[in-house]
Design a protein around this motif. Structure first.
Motif, PDB file in Angstrom:
ATOM      1  N   ILE A 383     100.729 -16.053  50.509  1.00  0.00           N
ATOM      2  CA  ILE A 383     102.140 -16.128  50.935  1.00  0.00           C
ATOM      3  C   ILE A 383     102.771 -14.731  50.893  1.00  0.00           C
ATOM      4  O   ILE A 383     103.430 -14.295  51.832  1.00  0.00           O
ATOM      5  N   LEU A 384     102.528 -14.024  49.782  1.00  0.00           N
ATOM      6  CA  LEU A 384     103.120 -12.685  49.642  1.00  0.00           C
ATOM      7  C   LEU A 384     102.626 -11.751  50.748  1.00  0.00           C
ATOM      8  O   LEU A 384     103.411 -11.026  51.368  1.00  0.00           O
ATOM      9  N   ARG A 385     101.319 -11.808  50.997  1.00  0.00           N
ATOM     10  CA  ARG A 385     100.759 -10.897  52.002  1.00  0.00           C
ATOM     11  C   ARG A 385     101.266 -11.215  53.400  1.00  0.00           C
ATOM     12  O   ARG A 385     101.308 -10.359  54.269  1.00  0.00           O
ATOM     13  N   GLU A 421      99.425  -2.466  43.120  1.00  0.00           N
ATOM     14  CA  GLU A 421      98.340  -1.576  42.644  1.00  0.00           C
ATOM     15  C   GLU A 421      97.285  -1.390  43.723  1.00  0.00           C
ATOM     16  O   GLU A 421      96.716  -0.318  43.885  1.00  0.00           O
ATOM     17  N   GLU A 422      97.014  -2.461  44.463  1.00  0.00           N
ATOM     18  CA  GLU A 422      95.978  -2.382  45.500  1.00  0.00           C
ATOM     19  C   GLU A 422      96.494  -1.709  46.763  1.00  0.00           C
ATOM     20  O   GLU A 422      95.763  -1.556  47.740  1.00  0.00           O
ATOM     21  N   GLY A 423      97.774  -1.390  46.765  1.00  0.00           N
ATOM     22  CA  GLY A 423      98.359  -0.740  47.939  1.00  0.00           C
ATOM     23  C   GLY A 423      98.515  -1.682  49.123  1.00  0.00           C
ATOM     24  O   GLY A 423      98.553  -1.247  50.271  1.00  0.00           O
ATOM     25  N   ILE A 424      98.592  -2.979  48.846  1.00  0.00           N
ATOM     26  CA  ILE A 424      98.740  -3.963  49.943  1.00  0.00           C
ATOM     27  C   ILE A 424     100.221  -4.273  50.134  1.00  0.00           C
ATOM     28  O   ILE A 424     100.952  -4.513  49.174  1.00  0.00           O
ATOM     29  N   GLN A 425     100.639  -4.255  51.402  1.00  0.00           N
ATOM     30  CA  GLN A 425     102.054  -4.473  51.730  1.00  0.00           C
ATOM     31  C   GLN A 425     102.458  -5.930  51.528  1.00  0.00           C
ATOM     32  O   GLN A 425     101.705  -6.841  51.854  1.00  0.00           O
TER      33      GLN A 425
END
Ligand code: PEP
Ligand code: MG
Length: 592
Positions: A383-385, A421-425
């Motif tokens: 959902i967040l991604r 942390e993973e740099g995912i938007q």
């Protein structure tokens, strides 16, 4: 096929759960948790069917070896049980007999398995020796495992012909999602009430459906002709030609009457100018295309468990993202409320079983998400991604108190940190609680202070407040939507939302019923999420009533001490003041 003319016409009463008339021939859907049809197999395809069955047997052997080994060190007894099951599929005559039935009777594997396991069970249950009698459980277990594997293979619940009337003891929501692709004429089940998920889906898909018809297998045979009347609630067995013609005319007239012009203007308001937001409950994206035409402003409830096509097939993070992306794209800025999986433990495992005595009170919904957080985290990440620049919100189902909200929010926060942390938007999403358990109503102030919005799940609220199984048609008369306890609970949740300045969306079937909506508006409801097929009627009604009138109605309703009194009040008031705003006939049927 049986000749209609040779058998007398019979009218059987039933509980109407989805409007419409279906005329067609009978096909039985067998099984309980795993469902399948009896299919004839062409002689040139028998070898292929046997091959399919053998590969299922091999798969079962692998599963059982794995299970037996896994338990070998920790639990000898469990390991031995799986060992016995392995022997049944490896060496016994059980498997051979099933192959013989497939070949001799030219039927599908699922049906042959049922025939042979029924024979074994009947024989074993009648023996005097208790030890042997208990062995029947092993046969049942092995049969269930085999069936699970077979049904995991293609072509089990799929229908071949459109226009059939499906009869089942019970239908899972995932089964109706699959069956609707074949356009059945109607559905009949033994069990199920108006707010059962299967009935809700039947209404969403426009499939006529009745329930509460017991032991139908003893009354009709496959191929018999039937009429299902999802308006008055009846099934007509072996109808005469004149009856078929009469019902065909009724069905045609209903289609014409229901064809209301599409409304392009999105806003809905009472005659004295109070805006009412109408959103849609959506289980498949196509539903929202229709809802949008009718003027829906976003998806107020996406029951994400509709993505679980069969027990244990939990969609991966990517699969979920693709589904959420599709919904977000069609809903646009109006947004989507994604409710996290609201299922019982039986849906989460491949075997599809639950040993719980009371699954509705068991390890399900948010409880399951919080006790097995791996899949909850996957869902939250998906959902967040997807959120990005989309308007998505999370709804937590079956909240019983503040602790579950806080725990869920801390997991959501952890997932946000991990993505960063993973740099995912991703974007931060709003979090809401579904209020449907009495303890949540009694602690609504604490909950309201800790969420961005509330959803009132009236289907479950009535079930849990009045201790009435919503899926059991035998207690349908006790499922009283207008019970004073229900009205007071709704009122206090609306009040808490308004005090905290957060929106409250009315969900559940009550929110899509013209009979209840004026009362709900008078109690303070301004946002509704409903079945697509209710939208036009509700908008028509709301546009013809004033807020002041709904306040009067509520004042009078507060003096009613029973559901029956409130129903009488509403009916009388509607007939006197708003008769023309209701669909014909609606005010003469029972509602409470
Ligand atoms: C409800 O309980 O009212 C609701 C909206 O959710 P579901 O019908 O899926 O339980
Ligand atoms: Mg619910």
């Amino acid at each position: 096929m049986h000749q209609a003319a040779s058998k007398p016409e019979r009218h059987l009463p039933a509980l109407a759960v989805s409007r419409g008339i279906g005329i067609g021939t009978v096909i039985f859907l067998h099984g309980h948790k795993r469902q399948f049809f009896r299919r004839s197999i062409d002689s040139n395809l028998i070898d292929t069917e046997i091959e399919k069955f053998r590969s299922a047997v091999e798969e079962c052997k692998d599963q059982l070896k794995e299970l037996s080994n896994r338990h070998n060190d920790q639990n000898q007894l469990v390991s031995e049980i799986f060992g016995v099951h392995l022997l049944i599929v490896q060496e016994s005559s059980f498997i051979k007999k099933i192959e013989t039935v497939i070949r001799d009777r030219q039927v599908n594997s699922e049906w042959a398995l049922k025939v042979v396991s029924d024979q074994y069970l009947e024989r074993q249950i009648s023996v005097a020796d208790q030890h042997l009698r208990e062995k029947s459980i092993d046969i049942e277990d092995v049969s269930d495992r085999l069936l699970s594997v077979l049904i995991g293979l293609p072509a089990s619940v799929r229908l071949t012909d459109p226009g059939l009337i499906i009869i089942a003891r019970e239908l899972r929501p995932s089964a109706i999602m699959e069956l609707k692709k074949s356009s059945p004429a109607a559905i009949i089940t033994e069990r199920g009430g108006w707010t059962s998920h299967t009935s809700i889906l039947a209404r969403e898909f426009g499939l006529p459906m009745v329930s509460g018809v017991r032991k139908f297998g003893q009354i009709v045979s496959e191929g018999d002709r039937l009429i299902v009347d999802g308006f008055s609630g009846q099934v007509i067995v072996n109808p005469k030609i004149e009856t078929i013609e009469l019902f065909q005319r009724l069905a045609d007239e209903t289609v014409i009457r229901d064809e209301l012009p599409a409304i392009t203007n999105n806003s809905t308001a009472t005659t004295d100018g109070t805006s009412i937001f109408i959103r849609a409950n959506v289980d498949i994206p196509e539903t929202y295309e229709r809802a949008k035409l009718f003027g829906a402003e976003g998806i107020g409830l996406f029951r994400s468990e509709s993505l679980i096509s069969s027990p244990g097939s939990i969609p991966s993070e990517e699969e979920q993202m693709s589904a959420y992306r599709q919904l977000a794209a069609i809903a646009g800025s109006a947004g989507v409320n994604i409710r996290t999986f609201d299922v019982g433990i039986d849906q989460m495992s491949e075997r599809g079983f639950s040993s719980e005595r009371n699954p509705s009170l068991g390890l399900r919904s948010i409880r399951l998400s919080l006790s097995d957080t791996a899949y909850f985290c996957t869902q939250i990440r998906a959902i967040l991604r997807t959120s990005g620049d989309q308007n998505l919100s999370i709804v937590l189902p079956m909240i019983s108190g503040l602790s579950e909200v806080l725990l869920s929010k801390s997991i959501i926060k952890e997932e946000c940190d991990r993505l960063s942390e993973e740099g995912i938007q991703f974007s931060e999403v709003k979090v809401g609680a579904m209020i449907e358990v009495p303890s949540a109503v009694l602690t609504i102030n604490e909950i309201a202070q800790n969420v961005d919005f509330l959803c009132l799940g009236t289907n479950d609220l009535v079930q849990y407040l009045l201790a009435v199984d919503r899926d059991n048609d035998l207690v349908a008369n006790w499922y009283q939507t207008l019970h004073p306890a229900v009205i007071r609970s709704i009122s206090s949740v609306l009040e808490a939302g308004s005090e905290r300045g957060i929106p409250v969306t009315l969900c559940g079937e009550m929110a899509g019923s013209v009979f209840y909506v004026p009362l709900l508006i008078g109690l303070g409801a301004r946002e509704f999420s409903m079945n697509v097929n209710s939208i036009q009627q509700i908008r028509h009604l709301v546009s013809g009533i004033s807020l002041a009138e709904t306040h009067d109605l509520v004042k009078m309703a507060r003096n009613c001490h029973t559901a029956e009194d409130t129903e009488y009040l509403l009916r009388t008031y509607y007939l006197k003041n708003w008769k023309d705003l209701f669909p014909p006939g609606l005010l003469s049927t029972k509602h409470s």
